[in-house]
Write an enzyme that holds these catalytic residues in place. Structure first.
Site, PDB file in Angstrom:
ATOM      1  N   TYR A 197       0.989  -1.163  -0.061  1.00 33.18           N
ATOM      2  CA  TYR A 197       0.054   0.046  -0.079  1.00 33.18           C
ATOM      3  C   TYR A 197       1.016   1.175   0.019  1.00 33.18           C
ATOM      4  CZ  TYR A 197       1.028   1.155   4.722  1.00 33.18           C
ATOM      5  OH  TYR A 197       1.687   1.810   6.128  1.00 33.18           O
ATOM      6  N   ASN A 483       3.112  -7.768   5.291  1.00 30.59           N
ATOM      7  CA  ASN A 483       4.264  -7.113   4.839  1.00 30.59           C
ATOM      8  C   ASN A 483       4.718  -6.723   6.261  1.00 30.59           C
ATOM      9  OD1 ASN A 483       4.445  -7.833   2.320  1.00 30.59           O
ATOM     10  ND2 ASN A 483       4.005  -5.779   1.365  1.00 30.59           N
ATOM     11  N   TYR A 484       4.035  -6.427   7.224  1.00 34.78           N
ATOM     12  CA  TYR A 484       4.562  -6.264   8.675  1.00 34.78           C
ATOM     13  C   TYR A 484       4.901  -7.309   9.593  1.00 34.78           C
ATOM     14  CZ  TYR A 484       3.390  -1.106   7.497  1.00 34.78           C
ATOM     15  OH  TYR A 484       3.360   0.071   6.711  1.00 34.78           O
ATOM     16  N   ARG A 485       5.628  -8.273   8.804  1.00 34.42           N
ATOM     17  CA  ARG A 485       5.696  -9.703   9.256  1.00 34.42           C
ATOM     18  C   ARG A 485       6.146  -9.469  10.968  1.00 34.42           C
ATOM     19  NH1 ARG A 485       5.677 -13.857   6.684  1.00 34.42           N
ATOM     20  NH2 ARG A 485       6.814 -13.186   4.748  1.00 34.42           N
TER      21      ARG A 485
END
Length: 539
Positions: A197, A483-485
């Protein structure tokens, strides 16, 4: 004819010989592993790869090996001495080298990690906690970008950065953009696999929503495009996260129109200036409902020193249009912020990228800085977590959150509004499920430097803040952005991770889409060749 019996001495000797032959194989030095890999590559590609530019090992040149390992590793936590290191790093210079790498990794039984930009929050693109030995296939030399303005599209290789992509688009057109992420050092290959995003998402959705085609190397070393891979796999790679289905070599992305003039602003309020949380409460009510041309985030940081420590809330906005129109939107929908004409800066799209990336506005560097592929944040150690809010957090909740936030000195929290196009795309359209009903996303981020004495306390604090927020965010499942693992959510421990075990974290990232991802994984990679601590398991 009867079987002759071996004397005990001979059978003992043959056992010892056998044992030593096994032992020798098991303790083969990395050099011979590398030699076997190189020989195998030669047999599986016709394109030359100069060793001094493509192979890096601790044996041949320790300092260069560390330099290459660190080159795009964004989280220094995973580069400390105690962390596992790869046997070697291979940088393919041609697509066929990636195909050969897969064939050879499989043949030699070597576990691999794939890195495009090194932004994996838990370092999974350059560290393996579950398997040794492992190697890194580093895609940084595959970074071609072909912008086709007539076709409104761009082909971009996995090793290129978001900054390079934006710069190359802006060279060809001032009225075309791409709805990917904000930080210029993001590697495009892995970035889009998680959804991706950026400041255009309320207008155009995610980068993954705008993917038209892709090239991927599958578990058999075959190079596939959208037609060859089929719609199931094409669905899975656009948001199902990296490292589960194959190695992305390139994406074809739809370009979107952007106006010649955009307006950006930053208005910062301290706790004193928003004592009753009137402004923050109003943001929560309207941020996802304002016009989709406006992307208005809130950055929470610590300001001041110990005696007068406070929280600064920076409202950072980007509007697709001029400042006159922006002022109308804000005066009508969010007058509480008190935005004025003098807060507004008009600029073109590529300049807005620089602004969002945190580059100086007083003496802005030339846009060429986007080609440097270096993170504007510099070298940091960090831990991060994420949440999705479905409704405004009440005043009482905000007070406790701020109290917890003030316990630290270098904390960051970012609230990102949803709504607009994000509401219109069904949650099963691609694996990324955080759509209608999501008011805003929260990122919690705590960084420190190499002089930090107690990193464990920094991590403990972020976990406590996350725990405190439980009543105010999504539940059943408590959603998270892949994606913010975040390995706190659960992880695979080996090759044979069960569906039930993986579903714990899988449902948080993908909701019901996790079930379809598992089915596709079972079809395209039943042996689980592509795997890591949070990869999709086959059934």
């Amino acid at each position: 004819m009867g079987v002759s019996k071996l004397s005990p001495a001979i059978s003992y000797i043959s056992f010892i010989a056998l044992y030593f032959s096994f032992y020798t194989v098991a303790s083969t030095s990395s050099n011979s592993l590398q030699d076997d890999f190189i020989n195998c590559l030669h047999q599986n590609t016709n394109v030359d790869f100069p060793l001094e530019k493509t192979f890096f090992t601790p044996q041949s040149n320790a300092s260069l090996f560390i330099e290459v390992l660190k080159s795009t590793a964004q989280n220094q936590r995973y580069l400390t001495k105690s962390m596992p290191k790869p046997e070697f790093i291979f940088k393919p210079v041609h697509e066929s080298h990636v195909q050969a790498s897969i064939i050879c990794s499989k043949k030699l039984g070597i576990h691999h990690r794939v890195r495009s930009g090194g932004h994996d929050y838990e370092g999974l693109s350059y560290v393996s906690h579950i398997e040794t030995p492992f190697i890194i296939i580093d895609l940084s030399k595959l970074r071609q970008i072909n912008v086709d303005i007539e076709d409104n599209s761009v082909w971009v290789q996995a090793g290129a950065t978001v900054g390079e992509l934006y710069y190359r688009i802006s060279e060809k057109s001032k009225i075309h953009g791409c709805p990917a992420g904000i930080y210029p050092s993001l590697g495009i290959g892995g970035h889009i696999t998680g959804g991706a995003y950026g400041s255009l998402m309320r207008k155009y959705g995610l980068a993954a929503d705008n993917v038209l085609d892709a090239k991927i190397v599958d578990a058999n070393g075959k190079l596939l495009d959208r037609t060859a891979m089929g719609e199931d796999m094409f669905w899975a790679i656009r948001g199902g996260a990296g490292g589960s289905f194959g190695i992305i070599l390139s994406w074809k992305i739809n370009l979107v129109p952007v106006p010649q003039t955009l307006t950006v602003f930053t208005v910062t309020k301290t706790l004193d200036q928003d004592a009753g949380f009137k402004i923050l409460s109003k943001w929560q009510q309207v941020a996802d409902k304002l016009v989709e041309e406006l992307f208005l985030r809130v950055f929470f940081t610590i300001a001041g020193n110990n005696e007068n420590k406070t929280v600064a809330m920076s409202y950072i906005g980007q509007f697709l249009g001029d400042k006159g129109n922006l002022m109308e939107v804000m005066n009508k929908g969010f007058p509480e912020l008190g935005l004025s004409m003098k807060d507004c800066i008009e600029m073109n799209w590529i300049e807005s990228i620089m602004y969002s990336s945190g580059f100086s506005t007083t003496t802005p560097p030339p846009p060429e800085v986007l080609l440097q592929a270096k993170s504007p944040i510099g070298e940091v150690y960090f831990k991060a977590k994420s949440d999705f809010a479905k409704e405004p957090i009440p005043i009482l909740g905000l007070k406790g959150m701020i109290k917890k936030f003030l316990e630290e000195n270098a904390a960051l929290m970012i609230w990102t509004p949803y709504g607009g196009m994000m509401d219109k795309i069904p949650e099963s359209e691609i694996p990324f499920p955080h759509r209608s009903g999501t008011s805003f996303m929260i990122q919690y981020y705590r960084s420190w430097s190499d002089t930090e004495k107690r990193p464990d306390l920094r991590i403990k604090w972020i976990r406590e803040l996350y725990s405190y927020m439980t009543p105010y965010v999504s539940s059943n499942p408590r959603q998270a952005y892949v994606n913010y693992r975040d390995l706190d959510l659960g992880q695979n421990n080996n090759l044979k991770t069960s569906f039930k075990q993986a579903q714990v974290w899988g449902a948080k990232y993908f909701k019901d889409n996790f079930n379809r991802l598992v089915k596709i994984k079972t079809k395209v990679d039943p042996e689980n060749f592509f795997r890591h601590e949070q990869s999709i398991p086959p059934l």
